[in-house]
Write a protein that holds these residues in place. Structure first.
Motif, PDB file in Angstrom:
ATOM      1  N   LEU A  73       0.683  -1.390  -0.042  1.00  0.00           N
ATOM      2  CA  LEU A  73      -0.043   0.037  -0.021  1.00  0.00           C
ATOM      3  C   LEU A  73       0.985   1.073  -0.268  1.00  0.00           C
ATOM      4  O   LEU A  73       0.751   2.155   0.903  1.00  0.00           O
ATOM      5  N   LYS A  74       1.610   1.486  -1.035  1.00  0.00           N
ATOM      6  CA  LYS A  74       2.562   2.588  -1.042  1.00  0.00           C
ATOM      7  C   LYS A  74       1.835   3.659  -1.783  1.00  0.00           C
ATOM      8  O   LYS A  74       0.872   3.756  -2.342  1.00  0.00           O
ATOM      9  N   GLY A  75       1.929   4.886  -0.975  1.00  0.00           N
ATOM     10  CA  GLY A  75       1.244   5.978  -1.387  1.00  0.00           C
ATOM     11  C   GLY A  75      -0.178   6.167  -0.868  1.00  0.00           C
ATOM     12  O   GLY A  75      -0.844   6.791  -1.667  1.00  0.00           O
ATOM     13  N   CYS A  76      -0.536   5.391  -0.042  1.00  0.00           N
ATOM     14  CA  CYS A  76      -2.297   5.378   0.554  1.00  0.00           C
ATOM     15  C   CYS A  76      -1.964   5.892   1.953  1.00  0.00           C
ATOM     16  O   CYS A  76      -1.054   5.863   2.719  1.00  0.00           O
ATOM     17  N   ASP A  91     -10.852   2.471   0.105  1.00  0.00           N
ATOM     18  CA  ASP A  91     -10.765   1.587  -0.928  1.00  0.00           C
ATOM     19  C   ASP A  91     -10.163   0.463  -1.026  1.00  0.00           C
ATOM     20  O   ASP A  91     -10.461  -0.404  -1.617  1.00  0.00           O
ATOM     21  N   LYS A  92      -9.322   0.043   0.136  1.00  0.00           N
ATOM     22  CA  LYS A  92      -8.734  -1.040   0.337  1.00  0.00           C
ATOM     23  C   LYS A  92      -8.511  -1.278   1.724  1.00  0.00           C
ATOM     24  O   LYS A  92      -8.653  -0.338   2.755  1.00  0.00           O
ATOM     25  N   VAL A  93      -8.579  -2.664   2.089  1.00  0.00           N
ATOM     26  CA  VAL A  93      -8.564  -3.206   3.715  1.00  0.00           C
ATOM     27  C   VAL A  93      -7.404  -4.279   3.668  1.00  0.00           C
ATOM     28  O   VAL A  93      -7.248  -4.994   2.911  1.00  0.00           O
ATOM     29  N   CYS A  97      -6.377   4.780  -0.993  1.00  0.00           N
ATOM     30  CA  CYS A  97      -5.118   5.110  -1.982  1.00  0.00           C
ATOM     31  C   CYS A  97      -5.601   5.902  -3.202  1.00  0.00           C
ATOM     32  O   CYS A  97      -6.772   6.157  -3.863  1.00  0.00           O
ATOM     33  N   ASP A  98      -4.604   6.679  -3.779  1.00  0.00           N
ATOM     34  CA  ASP A  98      -4.401   7.455  -4.906  1.00  0.00           C
ATOM     35  C   ASP A  98      -4.935   6.320  -6.046  1.00  0.00           C
ATOM     36  O   ASP A  98      -4.312   5.390  -6.210  1.00  0.00           O
ATOM     37  N   LYS A  99      -5.830   6.777  -7.135  1.00  0.00           N
ATOM     38  CA  LYS A  99      -6.321   5.852  -7.987  1.00  0.00           C
ATOM     39  C   LYS A  99      -5.299   6.078  -9.356  1.00  0.00           C
ATOM     40  O   LYS A  99      -4.597   6.939  -9.507  1.00  0.00           O
TER      41      LYS A  99
END
Length: 99
Positions: A33-36, A70-72, A97-99
């Motif tokens: 999860l980089k950038g999240c 948007d993520k877990v 997270c950025d899309k």
């Protein structure tokens, strides 16, 4: 009605509403999860109020979606019960997270 029961009913009721908003993706490792942005933790069930596996997973996804995640990163724990069979609780860390 106890507080735990109210939470379960509220969570299950919100499942139908949140399902229409889109799916929350489950990730296998937090390191991906980089950038999240970490939004917080969510949980479904406890020692006294456990549920089937699918309901536990949907409940934490619904709570995460309400947080705009948007993520877990999901953790489901099985609790064997002599009469009820295996019941589950779930916890998750919610991420945006950025899309």
């Amino acid at each position: 009605m106890g507080d735990n029961m109210k939470k379960i009913i509220l969570t299950i009721t919100s499942l139908a509403f949140v399902a229409a908003l889109g799916a929350v993706q489950v990730v296998k490792e937090e390191s991906t999860l980089k950038g999240c942005e970490r939004l917080g933790e969510v949980a479904a069930g406890d020692k006294f109020a456990q549920m089937d596996r699918e309901t536990a997973e949907k409940a934490v996804k619904a709570q995460a979606k309400e947080m705009k995640a948007d993520k877990v990163f999901l953790n489901i724990v099985a609790h064997p019960h002599g009469k009820l069979g295996t019941q589950y609780t779930a916890t998750a860390v919610a991420w945006k997270c950025d899309k």
